[in-house]
Write a protein that holds these residues in place. Sequence first.
Motif, PDB file in Angstrom:
ATOM      1  N   LYS A   1       0.818  -1.223   0.000  1.00 58.07           N
ATOM      2  CA  LYS A   1       0.000   0.000   0.000  1.00 58.07           C
ATOM      3  C   LYS A   1       0.849   1.269   0.000  1.00 58.07           C
ATOM      4  O   LYS A   1       1.857   1.360   0.704  1.00 58.07           O
ATOM      5  CB  LYS A   1      -0.904   0.004   1.254  1.00 58.07           C
ATOM      6  N   GLU A   2       0.373   2.250  -0.781  1.00 59.75           N
ATOM      7  CA  GLU A   2       1.065   3.538  -0.840  1.00 59.75           C
ATOM      8  C   GLU A   2       1.157   4.177   0.547  1.00 59.75           C
ATOM      9  O   GLU A   2       2.167   4.777   0.897  1.00 59.75           O
ATOM     10  CB  GLU A   2       0.321   4.496  -1.781  1.00 59.75           C
TER      11      GLU A   2
ATOM     12  N   LEU B   1      -5.214  -6.431  -2.260  1.00 61.54           N
ATOM     13  CA  LEU B   1      -4.770  -5.515  -3.321  1.00 61.54           C
ATOM     14  C   LEU B   1      -3.279  -5.175  -3.235  1.00 61.54           C
ATOM     15  O   LEU B   1      -2.741  -5.001  -2.150  1.00 61.54           O
ATOM     16  CB  LEU B   1      -5.584  -4.227  -3.186  1.00 61.54           C
TER      17      LEU B   1
ATOM     18  N   GLU C   1      -1.090  -2.032  -4.589  1.00 59.19           N
ATOM     19  CA  GLU C   1      -1.181  -0.729  -5.258  1.00 59.19           C
ATOM     20  C   GLU C   1       0.151  -0.414  -5.931  1.00 59.19           C
ATOM     21  O   GLU C   1       1.158  -0.245  -5.226  1.00 59.19           O
ATOM     22  CB  GLU C   1      -1.494   0.372  -4.234  1.00 59.19           C
TER      23      GLU C   1
ATOM     24  N   GLU D   1       3.082   5.308  -7.144  1.00 57.14           N
ATOM     25  CA  GLU D   1       2.881   6.484  -8.005  1.00 57.14           C
ATOM     26  C   GLU D   1       4.200   7.132  -8.388  1.00 57.14           C
ATOM     27  O   GLU D   1       4.403   7.527  -9.526  1.00 57.14           O
ATOM     28  CB  GLU D   1       1.965   7.492  -7.308  1.00 57.14           C
TER      29      GLU D   1
END
Length: 195
Positions: free
Chosen positions: A108-109, A162, A164, A167
């Motif tokens: 996770k970010e 999940l 992610e 970015e």
Amino acid sequence: MHTSLFPTQSPITRADRQALLGQGAFAIWLYGLSGSGKTTIAYHLEQQLFHEKILVYCLDGDNIRNGLCRDLSFTQADRTENLRRVAEVVKLFLDAGILCIASFITPKESDRAMIKEILGSGNVIDVYLQCSLNTCAQRDVKQLYKMAQNNRILNFTGVSSLFEPPEQPSLVIDTEHESIEDCVNAVYRHCFHKG
Ligand code: ADP
């Protein structure tokens, strides 16, 4: 912080310890899906650096979960706690002047942001090991994808939990199409500004 705590500061600083060892300490945080090559690249890089007389230590997901974090599950809250503890341990290693390679899925970010917050963004280079779910599942080094697909493991990243994609990663390494040697060299060159 708890009001009854009074953290102290050793008179010996991180700079003193780095000077003793003749090296700068920072963290290389490898992350990506299970089977993307985190452990493989971490240990290759560790060997290379060790042979160059750099004091380096690998913290690897399964090892940490076998000891320090054996009380934690794979729920989102426990994954975050797992990474928080690891980041705090890495921080101690850096304070001791030791270069650290951490290899954790880190899906996770928000957790990646937490790690940078704990370590200070100037102390960590995050490296995303990019590899498709398909290839990771085909490699299935530990037969975990098979178990996850049969619902024998829950919260398995990429299958029932999940991942992610980052970015703004410091570095992306394509472990699907590049050789292990090329991937290790790319991380090495990036982190040590060589080549
Ligand atoms: P992870 O630690 O991310 O779960 P592992 O390092 O345990 O992954 O397993 C990755 C597998 O993929 C190993 O069997 C390794 O030999 C293979 N592999 C193939 N190409 C690469 C590459 N370029 N980088 C890393 N591993 C690779």
